[in-house]
Scaffold this motif. Structure first.
Motif, short mmCIF file in Angstrom:
data_model
loop_
_atom_site.label_atom_id
_atom_site.label_comp_id
_atom_site.label_asym_id
_atom_site.label_seq_id
_atom_site.Cartn_x
_atom_site.Cartn_y
_atom_site.Cartn_z
N GLU A 189 -13.90 -10.97 28.52
CA GLU A 189 -13.14 -11.35 27.32
C GLU A 189 -13.21 -10.22 26.28
OE1 GLU A 189 -13.21 -15.49 25.58
OE2 GLU A 189 -14.20 -14.40 23.97
N LYS A 190 -14.39 -9.65 26.12
CA LYS A 190 -14.54 -8.54 25.15
C LYS A 190 -13.64 -7.37 25.55
CE LYS A 190 -19.22 -9.11 23.49
NZ LYS A 190 -20.50 -9.00 24.15
N ASP A 191 -13.67 -7.03 26.84
CA ASP A 191 -12.85 -5.89 27.31
C ASP A 191 -11.35 -6.16 27.10
OD1 ASP A 191 -15.19 -4.71 28.07
OD2 ASP A 191 -14.98 -5.17 30.21
N PHE A 192 -10.92 -7.37 27.45
CA PHE A 192 -9.50 -7.72 27.28
C PHE A 192 -9.12 -7.64 25.80
CE2 PHE A 192 -6.90 -9.59 30.75
CZ PHE A 192 -7.78 -9.45 31.81
N LYS A 193 -9.99 -8.19 24.94
CA LYS A 193 -9.66 -8.22 23.51
C LYS A 193 -9.53 -6.81 22.95
CE LYS A 193 -10.77 -12.73 21.97
NZ LYS A 193 -11.33 -13.70 21.15
N LYS A 194 -10.49 -5.97 23.33
CA LYS A 194 -10.49 -4.61 22.80
C LYS A 194 -9.23 -3.87 23.26
CE LYS A 194 -13.75 -0.73 22.50
NZ LYS A 194 -13.12 0.37 23.21
N ALA A 195 -8.94 -3.96 24.56
CA ALA A 195 -7.81 -3.19 25.11
C ALA A 195 -6.48 -3.71 24.57
CB ALA A 195 -7.83 -3.26 26.64
N LEU A 196 -6.30 -5.03 24.54
CA LEU A 196 -5.00 -5.55 24.09
C LEU A 196 -4.80 -5.30 22.60
CD1 LEU A 196 -4.69 -8.88 26.14
CD2 LEU A 196 -3.37 -6.78 26.45
N LYS A 197 -5.89 -5.30 21.83
CA LYS A 197 -5.78 -5.04 20.39
C LYS A 197 -5.44 -3.55 20.16
CE LYS A 197 -6.08 -6.34 16.14
NZ LYS A 197 -5.07 -7.26 15.62
N GLU A 198 -6.20 -2.69 20.83
CA GLU A 198 -5.99 -1.25 20.61
C GLU A 198 -4.62 -0.79 21.10
OE1 GLU A 198 -10.63 0.18 20.83
OE2 GLU A 198 -9.25 0.93 22.35
N ASP A 199 -4.23 -1.28 22.26
CA ASP A 199 -3.00 -0.76 22.86
C ASP A 199 -1.74 -1.45 22.33
OD1 ASP A 199 -4.70 0.76 24.30
OD2 ASP A 199 -4.45 -0.30 26.21
N PHE A 200 -1.84 -2.74 21.99
CA PHE A 200 -0.60 -3.48 21.67
C PHE A 200 -0.72 -4.35 20.42
CE2 PHE A 200 -0.85 -2.91 26.29
CZ PHE A 200 0.28 -2.12 26.49
N ASP A 201 -1.85 -4.27 19.73
CA ASP A 201 -2.11 -5.09 18.53
C ASP A 201 -1.97 -6.59 18.83
OD1 ASP A 201 -2.87 -5.44 15.93
OD2 ASP A 201 -0.82 -5.40 15.15
#
Ligand code: SF4
Ligand code: SF4
Length: 351
Positions: free
Chosen positions: A224-236
């Protein structure tokens, strides 16, 4: 080559009896691996019994705009099994009178049922605490007529639960088809734009991860942490929780396991990861699954294997809480998918 449903391919595995044959014979018949029944008997947990109903899961049809590699429903555009308004009316009677706290609409793509919106409007009036719609996201961008779905969900305070196999385009499209990632991102942005998934919002948006191959999911919290970080950084993009779900060896995932010669190894890994404490909370103990034609099953997986509930009440029109509570759950070797590691259910880990 694009995936087709097992039914469209006229595969042997389109027949649930053939799937059950595979799961009952071979390594489980010759004693290499214990059957699920023997395994849960070791800890005195056989027979598995249904407790009080908490979650009513209704499958409104097997039609889908996608044909994902590992679909346990064998859904696709060619599947014509669709719940009628009459069966929906029978479901509504139960929804209004049940003490269940969660209503969970699934498919296929439930939004493709022509009576989907009518059903949501009517079901929302029952005031069930948690009203889930399982949306594959791409349906929201599939056709103009679906573009307003986020607003429709918001209007009825629907909790959106969506599959998202990975935060990268390559892994997502490999499992779910070309173009799925971009459409899913756009749909998530549309949902965020009206408040879904935002940190302090009551409009719930959860994502579902399932592995892209013959392996078990990793730790749900760290994924969940990895998904949150990546989706936030890449696509807000923001969302609330990630549910990590184990692929059960049925339908198109079973087909994939056999075709890739991974079936036996996968069953070994499920049995090796068996966790008796997950057994207590497997979802069939508090869930009832209703098929498109109104029949009752212990879970969506048993529905796909055509293993009906062990009760005199077999159809939603015969729903009777007293008859259904305490019933013996119907099990087979696919159940190992629910008890591996931290366990797995439609709401993620269970142990
Ligand atoms: S979106 Fe869901 S129901 Fe549709 S094919 Fe993919 S896994 Fe199956
Ligand atoms: S597959 Fe269904 S019946 Fe088997 S343990 Fe999981 S939820 Fe229960």
């Amino acid at each position: 080559m694009a995936t087709k449903s097992l039914k469209k391919r006229e595969s042997d595995l389109a027949n649930s009896n053939r799937q059950l044959d595979i799961l009952s014979n071979g390594i489980f018949k010759n004693g290499e691996l214990p059957t699920f029944k023997d395994k849960i008997s070791e800890t005195g947990q056989f027979p598995l019994k249904a407790k009080k109903l908490e979650i009513l899961q209704i499958n409104v049809g097997y039609m889908c705009n996608q044909v994902c590699d590992h679909c346990h429903v064998d859904a696709g555009p060619d599947r014509k099994e669709i719940m009628t308004r009459d069966t929906m009316r029978e479901c509504l009677e139960v929804i209004k009178n049940t003490g269940a706290h969660t209503l969970d609409l699934t498919g296929g793509a439930p939004e493709m049922n022509p009576d989907f919106r009518w059903f949501v409007e009517e079901a929302a009036k029952a005031g069930i605490k948690d009203f889930i719609v399982r949306s594959n996201l791409t349906i929201i961008r599939a056709n103009k007529k679906y573009y307003d779905l986020p607003e429709f969900f918001k209007k009825h305070n629907v909790h959106v639960v969506s599959s998202m196999p990975h935060w990268t385009r390559g892994k997502t499209d490999k499992q779910r088809g070309d173009g799925v990632f971009d459409k899913s991102i756009r749909a998530l942005q549309d949902l965020n734009a009206i408040g879904y998934g935002m940190p302090s919002s009551d409009l719930r948006l959860d994502l579902v991860y399932n592995p892209s191959g013959a392996f078990l999911p990793g730790d749900q919290a760290s994924m969940e942490k990895d998904f949150k970080k990546a989706l936030k950084e890449d696509f807000d993009i923001d969302f609330h929780n990630l549910f990590a779900i184990t692929n059960l060896p049925i339908a198109r995932f079973l087909d994939y396991l056999i075709a890739s010669e991974n079936y036996e190894d996968y069953m070994y890994s499920l049995v090796e990861a068996y966790n008796p404490s997950a057994v207590e909370n497997v979802m069939c103990t508090n869930t009832l699954s209703v098929s498109w034609d109104g029949y009752l099953f212990d879970c969506d997986f048993n529905q796909m294997l055509n293993l009906p509930v062990n009760s005199k009440a077999k159809h939603i029109s015969e729903y009777n809480e007293e008859l259904l509570e305490g019933r013996n759950i119907v099990i087979s070797q696919h159940c190992y998918g629910c008890t591996a590691g931290a366990g797995s259910s439609c709401q993620g880990v269970v142990a």
